[in-house]
Design a protein around this motif. Structure first.
Motif: not given
Length: 500
Positions: A252-256, A379-386, A392-397
């Motif tokens: 997915k990151e490659l597609e971006k 770490l940055g990529a994992a943090t951003v993804s996290y 997304e989950e909070l926005a959907s609550i």
């Protein structure tokens, strides 16, 4: 790897088999018979554009791999293949062209040598790169697909439709990365490799060779292992800038990073059933490949000394020394020579030790910096993804809560409506009965005068009728009597008058 390996990757066996490259028509869905080289037989979505042509690369009547080629940039957008194996050592390197790209009406359905195509193809080189475009430049033809599906047909990959401009150093490192990843990580973690789908591509930059062939800004590889229950998907990116090592990214990151934000694999290569343990093992090998590449770069960055110690020790003595002819001068020179040599040796040792220390420290610092950069990036990529996932989950609550509240309110309203209907139905008959019962006395009391009036009127009418009947009867009797008497008297009178 030795130089022989690099030469082996860039060479070919003698051209002894018939090579074909069928140009897929615009009306055909996908790549025709070459859809087999894509996961779920579905080519990437979103990469096709105006100026792109689809080629089904074939040899000896058999499909070998598929290529989407840009006639605007004159480099491949991507090539797709399965179960690759490294090409064996060969002798002659023969780069081939596709006649139907420049001449769609050409009856030549086989890729062929550029020298043979000059006389047989109209407008050769108007839409595709030629060997002449790479001459006298700093770039050479680099394969996006440097593997062969069979040791007999590795020459199939040596088509100019599968090549992009690469510097010699970059090409060497790209081939080293791909061979290491394929041999040590991707193929071993996908069974026998028969279910391994590979797509390699290039993203064009603003730089062109001889204002014709576009130099890639980066090259990439996407791998999809379709083993049931143990599949995975990984992406790799390598920028053409110097000293940039190959990077591992999620698909997915490659597609971006690619133009038009495409979808490389249908359903993201079965994303919900991927084996994370195999992906971890692949990442371990990727780290090793990155370390090996950094070490190779460090070795290449070391430069030889401008002059060796032996050369400096062999310098001729000054003319003043040569002119000394006295015994004492020769004696002093003879006695001083060992000390001079010893001093030079000590200087060489000290300089060598200092250089080794400096190189070692530089290597350690470079490795630490590269490791920190890689760690921070991951770490940055994992943090951003996290955080994106959490966001997304909070926005959907709220939306989910609102949907639940609406459903609850609708259910309560339905229940109340049903209760009201039931109550109305239950209480409907008794209410009408009570109203009628309550109104009965009123209706009864109000009807008494009317009844009495009707009774009085009935009695009065009856009495009046009796009187009328009595008087009428008496009047009738009197009238009958009167009529009888009258007739009797008239008859008597008539008889008496007759007798007279």
């Amino acid at each position: 790897m030795g130089a022989a390996r690099w030469l082996a990757l860039g060479s070919l066996l003698a051209l002894g088999a018939l090579l074909e490259g069928r140009l897929v028509g615009e009306g055909e869905a996908g790549f025709g018979e070459c859809d087999q080289f894509f996961y779920a037989e579905t080519p990437p979505a979103g990469l096709e554009a105006e100026g792109h042509v689809k080629i089904c690369q074939r040899s000896e009547g058999t499909e070998r791999f598929a290529t989407l080629y840009s006639i605007r940039d004159r480099i491949p957008v991507y090539s797709a293949f399965r179960a690759p194996r490294s090409a064996p050592a060969g002798s002659e390197q023969r780069w081939l062209v596709e006649p139907q790209i420049d001449d769609p009406n050409s009856h030549l359905a086989e890729v062929m040598n550029e020298a043979d195509a000059i006389a047989a193809v109209n407008s050769l080189g108007s839409k595709q790169a030629l060997n002449a475009d790479y001459l006298d430049s700093d770039y050479q033809r680099g394969q996006l697909y440097p593997f062969s599906l069979s040791s007999d047909f590795h020459m199939t990959t040596f088509t100019l439709t599968n090549a992009a401009p690469m510097t010699p150093t970059f090409q060497k490192r790209w081939y080293m990365n791909l061979n290491s990843l394929m041999d040590r990580a991707l193929t071993p973690q996908c069974g026998s490799g028969d279910d391994l789908y590979i797509i390699t591509g290039a993203v064009p930059s603003d730089v062109k060779v001889k204002d014709k062939v576009t130099v890639p800004e980066l090259v990439w590889l996407a791998a999809c292992c379709a083993v049931p229950g143990g599949g995975w998907a990984m992406g790799f990116v390598k920028h053409t800038r110097d000293r940039d090592v190959i990077e591992d990214v999620m698909v997915k990151e490659l597609e971006k990073l690619l133009p038009f934000n495409p979808q490389l694999f249908q359903n993201n290569c079965g994303e919900t059933e991927q084996d994370t343990e195999k992906m971890k093992k692949i990442l371990e090998v990727v780290n090793q490949v990155q370390d090996e590449e950094r070490m190779a770069q460090s070795k290449e960055s070391t430069s030889p000394l401008s002059s060796t110690r032996s050369e400096r020790s062999a310098l001729p003595p000054p003319d003043a020394v040569e002119e000394r002819s006295s015994f004492w001068g020769k004696l002093i020179g003879f006695m001083a020579t060992p000390f001079i040599k010893l001093f030079q040796l000590i200087c060489c040792l000290v300089v060598g030790i200092l250089k080794s220390i400096v190189y070692f420290l530089w290597y350690v610092i470079t490795q630490v910096i590269n490791g920190v950069e890689s760690g921070l990036y991951r770490l940055g990529a994992a943090t951003v993804s996290y955080f994106l996932t959490i966001g997304e989950e909070l926005a959907s609550i709220p939306w989910k809560v609102l949907k639940v509240v609406v459903k609850i309110i609708r259910a309560i309203l339905r229940i109340l409506c049903c209760l009201m209907k039931a109550v109305c139905r239950i209480l409907g008959i008794p209410v009408r009965v009570l109203v009628d019962v309550a109104a009965f006395p009123v209706y009864t009391m109000g009807a008494i005068p009317v009844v009495c009036k009707d009774i009085a009127m009935g009695l009065g009418g009856t009495i009046s009728l009796l009187f009328d009947t009595a008087f009428g009867t008496m009047g009738g009797l009197f009238q009958v009597i009167f009529s009888v008497c009258k007739r009797i008297g008239y008859k008597v009178t008539f008889d008496n008058s007759g007798e007279l």
